[in-house]
Motif scaffolding. Sequence first.
Motif, PDB file in Angstrom:
ATOM      1  N   LEU A  75     -24.809  97.905  13.734  1.00 52.30           N
ATOM      2  CA  LEU A  75     -25.739  99.029  13.809  1.00 52.30           C
ATOM      3  C   LEU A  75     -25.716  99.827  12.518  1.00 52.30           C
ATOM      4  N   ALA A  76     -24.513 100.103  12.009  1.00 52.72           N
ATOM      5  CA  ALA A  76     -24.395 100.839  10.744  1.00 52.72           C
ATOM      6  C   ALA A  76     -25.027 100.065   9.596  1.00 52.72           C
ATOM      7  N   ALA A  77     -24.818  98.740   9.572  1.00 50.70           N
ATOM      8  CA  ALA A  77     -25.391  97.918   8.500  1.00 50.70           C
ATOM      9  C   ALA A  77     -26.914  97.922   8.554  1.00 50.70           C
ATOM     10  N   ASP A  78     -27.475  97.841   9.756  1.00 57.22           N
ATOM     11  CA  ASP A  78     -28.936  97.846   9.892  1.00 57.22           C
ATOM     12  C   ASP A  78     -29.532  99.178   9.436  1.00 57.22           C
ATOM     13  N   LEU A  79     -28.837 100.272   9.727  1.00 56.14           N
ATOM     14  CA  LEU A  79     -29.369 101.590   9.371  1.00 56.14           C
ATOM     15  C   LEU A  79     -29.402 101.812   7.865  1.00 56.14           C
ATOM     16  N   ARG A  80     -28.639 101.028   7.101  1.00 57.08           N
ATOM     17  CA  ARG A  80     -28.638 101.184   5.650  1.00 57.08           C
ATOM     18  C   ARG A  80     -30.043 100.983   5.076  1.00 57.08           C
ATOM     19  N   ASN A  81     -30.813 100.069   5.673  1.00 57.81           N
ATOM     20  CA  ASN A  81     -32.156  99.766   5.177  1.00 57.81           C
ATOM     21  C   ASN A  81     -33.226 100.678   5.764  1.00 57.81           C
ATOM     22  N   ARG A  82     -32.853 101.531   6.702  1.00 57.51           N
ATOM     23  CA  ARG A  82     -33.840 102.379   7.369  1.00 57.51           C
ATOM     24  C   ARG A  82     -33.707 103.856   6.989  1.00 57.51           C
ATOM     25  N   LEU A  83     -32.554 104.225   6.451  1.00 58.98           N
ATOM     26  CA  LEU A  83     -32.268 105.633   6.192  1.00 58.98           C
ATOM     27  C   LEU A  83     -32.025 105.880   4.719  1.00 58.98           C
ATOM     28  N   SER A  84     -32.138 107.129   4.322  1.00 57.87           N
ATOM     29  CA  SER A  84     -31.779 107.499   2.962  1.00 57.87           C
ATOM     30  C   SER A  84     -30.269 107.388   2.806  1.00 57.87           C
ATOM     31  N   PRO A  85     -29.747 107.325   1.572  1.00 53.82           N
ATOM     32  CA  PRO A  85     -28.288 107.236   1.397  1.00 53.82           C
ATOM     33  C   PRO A  85     -27.531 108.371   2.083  1.00 53.82           C
ATOM     34  N   ALA A  86     -28.055 109.593   2.006  1.00 54.68           N
ATOM     35  CA  ALA A  86     -27.370 110.724   2.645  1.00 54.68           C
ATOM     36  C   ALA A  86     -27.402 110.583   4.163  1.00 54.68           C
ATOM     37  N   GLU A  87     -28.547 110.165   4.697  1.00 53.39           N
ATOM     38  CA  GLU A  87     -28.649 109.973   6.148  1.00 53.39           C
ATOM     39  C   GLU A  87     -27.714 108.862   6.614  1.00 53.39           C
ATOM     40  N   HIS A  88     -27.637 107.788   5.806  1.00 58.16           N
ATOM     41  CA  HIS A  88     -26.777 106.673   6.185  1.00 58.16           C
ATOM     42  C   HIS A  88     -25.303 107.080   6.168  1.00 58.16           C
ATOM     43  N   ARG A  89     -24.900 107.871   5.168  1.00 63.24           N
ATOM     44  CA  ARG A  89     -23.506 108.344   5.130  1.00 63.24           C
ATOM     45  C   ARG A  89     -23.191 109.158   6.375  1.00 63.24           C
ATOM     46  N   LEU A  90     -24.154 109.971   6.782  1.00 65.10           N
ATOM     47  CA  LEU A  90     -23.953 110.776   7.986  1.00 65.10           C
ATOM     48  C   LEU A  90     -23.829 109.884   9.224  1.00 65.10           C
ATOM     49  N   ALA A  91     -24.746 108.924   9.367  1.00 64.92           N
ATOM     50  CA  ALA A  91     -24.721 108.031  10.532  1.00 64.92           C
ATOM     51  C   ALA A  91     -23.407 107.248  10.580  1.00 64.92           C
ATOM     52  N   CYS A  92     -22.884 106.853   9.404  1.00 66.45           N
ATOM     53  CA  CYS A  92     -21.650 106.070   9.365  1.00 66.45           C
ATOM     54  C   CYS A  92     -20.436 106.881   9.820  1.00 66.45           C
ATOM     55  N   GLU A  93     -20.477 108.202   9.667  1.00 71.93           N
ATOM     56  CA  GLU A  93     -19.391 109.020  10.195  1.00 71.93           C
ATOM     57  C   GLU A  93     -19.252 108.817  11.706  1.00 71.93           C
ATOM     58  N   PHE A  94     -20.363 108.598  12.346  1.00 72.88           N
ATOM     59  CA  PHE A  94     -20.384 108.440  13.796  1.00 72.88           C
ATOM     60  C   PHE A  94     -20.078 107.005  14.220  1.00 72.88           C
ATOM     61  N   THR A  95     -20.703 106.020  13.563  1.00 74.52           N
ATOM     62  CA  THR A  95     -20.450 104.630  13.942  1.00 74.52           C
ATOM     63  C   THR A  95     -19.026 104.209  13.587  1.00 74.52           C
ATOM     64  N   ASN A  96     -18.482 104.716  12.483  1.00 79.04           N
ATOM     65  CA  ASN A  96     -17.101 104.385  12.130  1.00 79.04           C
ATOM     66  C   ASN A  96     -16.118 104.954  13.149  1.00 79.04           C
ATOM     67  N   ALA A  97     -16.374 106.179  13.582  1.00 78.03           N
ATOM     68  CA  ALA A  97     -15.512 106.780  14.607  1.00 78.03           C
ATOM     69  C   ALA A  97     -15.565 105.977  15.895  1.00 78.03           C
ATOM     70  N   ALA A  98     -16.763 105.490  16.249  1.00 75.98           N
ATOM     71  CA  ALA A  98     -16.912 104.698  17.469  1.00 75.98           C
ATOM     72  C   ALA A  98     -16.197 103.357  17.349  1.00 75.98           C
ATOM     73  N   SER A  99     -16.355 102.696  16.205  1.00 74.17           N
ATOM     74  CA  SER A  99     -15.709 101.405  16.009  1.00 74.17           C
ATOM     75  C   SER A  99     -14.194 101.536  16.080  1.00 74.17           C
ATOM     76  N   ALA A 100     -13.643 102.599  15.469  1.00 76.47           N
ATOM     77  CA  ALA A 100     -12.202 102.836  15.517  1.00 76.47           C
ATOM     78  C   ALA A 100     -11.733 103.094  16.945  1.00 76.47           C
ATOM     79  N   ALA A 101     -12.552 103.783  17.714  1.00 79.05           N
ATOM     80  CA  ALA A 101     -12.186 104.096  19.104  1.00 79.05           C
ATOM     81  C   ALA A 101     -12.122 102.832  19.948  1.00 79.05           C
ATOM     82  N   VAL A 102     -12.983 101.858  19.669  1.00 81.31           N
ATOM     83  CA  VAL A 102     -12.958 100.609  20.418  1.00 81.31           C
ATOM     84  C   VAL A 102     -11.766  99.758  19.994  1.00 81.31           C
TER      85      VAL A 102
END
Length: 408
Positions: free
Chosen positions: A131-158
């Motif tokens: 999901l994080a990788a797909d969003l790289r092509n859909r979002l601006s760099p700043a938006e993607h960095r923000l989204a990755c804060e959330f997906t990375n936290a989720a991946s670590a939790a799993v």
Amino acid sequence: MYFEEILRERPAPSIPGRVKRHPAQEASQNLIEFTGVNRSKLAAKLRLFKAEIAQAVIEVFYRRHPSWRALLGEEATDATREQLTLHVDMVAAAIDVGVPETFARYASWLGRVSRARGLAAWLVAEHFDDLAADLRNRLSPAEHRLACEFTNAASAAVHSPVAGEAAAATPLPGVLAQERSRFLQAVLEGRRESAVRIARQVLRAGYPPESVYIELCQHALYEAGYLWEGNRLAIAQEHLATGVVQHVMAQVQTLTSLRGRRRGPKLGRAILSGVEGERHQLGAQMVADLLERDGWDVWFLGTDLPVESIVEAVELRRPDVLGLSASMLWSLPRARTVLRAVHVALGSAAPRIVLGGSAFQGLPGMGESWGADAVALDACAALECFARFQPAPNTKPAVFRWPWAFRR
């Protein structure tokens, strides 16, 4: 019996949303701000393209694991697509409120549910990474960095799951302690009249309806959720348990309607409702029933109500207190929208607003930062909040005239 076996010698039920924090969550516990990124607009963008994002993640997964397409088949693929769409909804809600821990908590729960069903939890983490990788092509760099804060936290939790923190069962006196396990077994087995008889016995022993609602009904609902999470209760059985509890609540409300209810002037006016998209209503219904018994004039609007409808009801009824229920992560932004809409519509005449539900677990100060007067995490706390906001005895209620019909 089957239910006696699965209930024997196991921890007390977990309260939804109450988990221990691991390092990935601790690092981002507080509200975060990213310069140049409008979180609400980013969340709206994700919701708009959620179906497209889900399909793209599935295609990436099948390219990486080509044999799985035939193995899973179309039905499982459709279910996975639906699950991925839910992931996008959840991460959008978490971004909207600005707390990565909320999405991590959802991911940790999802990992526990997957393992209990013999499914590989690493697949869930892989979906978050894709999901994080797909969003790289859909979002601006700043938006993607923000989204990755959330997906990375989720991946670590799993990857590093922490089991739900068990809520210690409240020691109960006398007949209440004896009847709680019998009530739970009756609820899980769908024996409605047996459950009602037990509730009546508790009332006859001198306990108030609050004890039946909170110590019997609420406890049974938490327990059913715990068992479903551990794959020891089918979803149909969990729904059956919910239906039995709802029946018991209706019977208790009828039994106590003519006795034990406070007489005299009403303590105040209250409206309770679940926000749009909210699927759970029994918690708010418990509070509504108990407030009515205490002497409040209550409108219970049910759940899944659009923002405009809630605001219209508040303008019409002019309550002293408005209670909004949100049990799921995706309900948080909607609760905030209702709160702000009520304040805009009524200004200084807006009622006190109490937010409640398990969605606010682990988010101290969140609701208050939106302008809520209080946040209640359970029925007892909600009743205390309403008592605190009870209007002064000499306060004149607003004039109320029933319209021919609500506007559509």
